[in-house]
Design a protein around this motif. Sequence first.
Motif, PDB file in Angstrom:
ATOM      1  N   TRP A   1       0.839  -1.188   0.000  1.00  0.00           N
ATOM      2  CA  TRP A   1       0.000   0.000   0.000  1.00  0.00           C
ATOM      3  C   TRP A   1       0.874   1.237   0.000  1.00  0.00           C
ATOM      4  CZ3 TRP A   1       0.624   3.034   4.340  1.00  0.00           C
ATOM      5  CH2 TRP A   1       1.216   2.421   5.436  1.00  0.00           C
TER       6      TRP A   1
ATOM      7  N   HIS B   1     -14.161  -5.989   0.882  1.00  0.00           N
ATOM      8  CA  HIS B   1     -12.938  -5.935   1.682  1.00  0.00           C
ATOM      9  C   HIS B   1     -11.959  -4.986   0.990  1.00  0.00           C
ATOM     10  CE1 HIS B   1      -9.241  -7.126   3.696  1.00  0.00           C
ATOM     11  NE2 HIS B   1     -10.017  -7.656   4.632  1.00  0.00           N
ATOM     12  N   PRO B   2     -11.220  -4.170   1.755  1.00  0.00           N
ATOM     13  CA  PRO B   2     -10.274  -3.232   1.154  1.00  0.00           C
ATOM     14  C   PRO B   2      -9.225  -3.905   0.264  1.00  0.00           C
ATOM     15  CG  PRO B   2     -10.569  -2.733   3.483  1.00  0.00           C
ATOM     16  CD  PRO B   2     -11.299  -4.017   3.213  1.00  0.00           C
TER      17      PRO B   2
ATOM     18  N   ASN C   1     -12.717   3.981  -5.840  1.00  0.00           N
ATOM     19  CA  ASN C   1     -13.488   4.259  -4.627  1.00  0.00           C
ATOM     20  C   ASN C   1     -14.983   4.026  -4.842  1.00  0.00           C
ATOM     21  OD1 ASN C   1     -11.292   4.989  -2.950  1.00  0.00           O
ATOM     22  ND2 ASN C   1     -11.213   6.958  -3.995  1.00  0.00           N
TER      23      ASN C   1
ATOM     24  N   GLN D   1      -9.665  -6.019  -1.964  1.00  0.00           N
ATOM     25  CA  GLN D   1     -10.170  -6.117  -3.332  1.00  0.00           C
ATOM     26  C   GLN D   1      -9.802  -4.880  -4.136  1.00  0.00           C
ATOM     27  OE1 GLN D   1     -14.200  -6.726  -2.135  1.00  0.00           O
ATOM     28  NE2 GLN D   1     -14.049  -8.957  -2.262  1.00  0.00           N
ATOM     29  N   LYS D   2      -9.922  -3.717  -3.523  1.00  0.00           N
ATOM     30  CA  LYS D   2      -9.542  -2.479  -4.205  1.00  0.00           C
ATOM     31  C   LYS D   2      -8.037  -2.458  -4.450  1.00  0.00           C
ATOM     32  CE  LYS D   2     -10.271   1.439  -2.062  1.00  0.00           C
ATOM     33  NZ  LYS D   2     -10.761   2.746  -1.604  1.00  0.00           N
ATOM     34  N   GLN D   3      -7.260  -2.909  -3.475  1.00  0.00           N
ATOM     35  CA  GLN D   3      -5.806  -2.944  -3.636  1.00  0.00           C
ATOM     36  C   GLN D   3      -5.416  -3.914  -4.744  1.00  0.00           C
ATOM     37  OE1 GLN D   3      -3.420  -0.953  -2.213  1.00  0.00           O
ATOM     38  NE2 GLN D   3      -2.151  -1.896  -3.790  1.00  0.00           N
TER      39      GLN D   3
END
Length: 100
Positions: free
Chosen positions: A15, A60-61, A54, A63-65
Amino acid sequence: MRAERIEMICTPLTWHDARMETGFPWGSAPTVDLSLWRADAIVLFDWLMSTDLNAVPITHPAQKQALADLLARLEEVDITESTEEEIAAAQEEVAKDMGW
């Protein structure tokens, strides 16, 4: 049948910096090899570049990452300069065999 494939090596990225290869606090993360049809890669790259991550529904975060990591890897192959015509042709190629 789609004729051209793109070979990618997917390494999870941190991240902190989407370009780092030795990601997470505990050291290097395992990698997988992934092959995509070129048309699929163009369609995914175009979508990811035009999508506000966004606004993408996630549960779950991570997935965006993972989507951001995929975009970073797609930026490393020769599809980043695809023209509007190439994108349209790729979309047509991918959509023609959907069957659903």
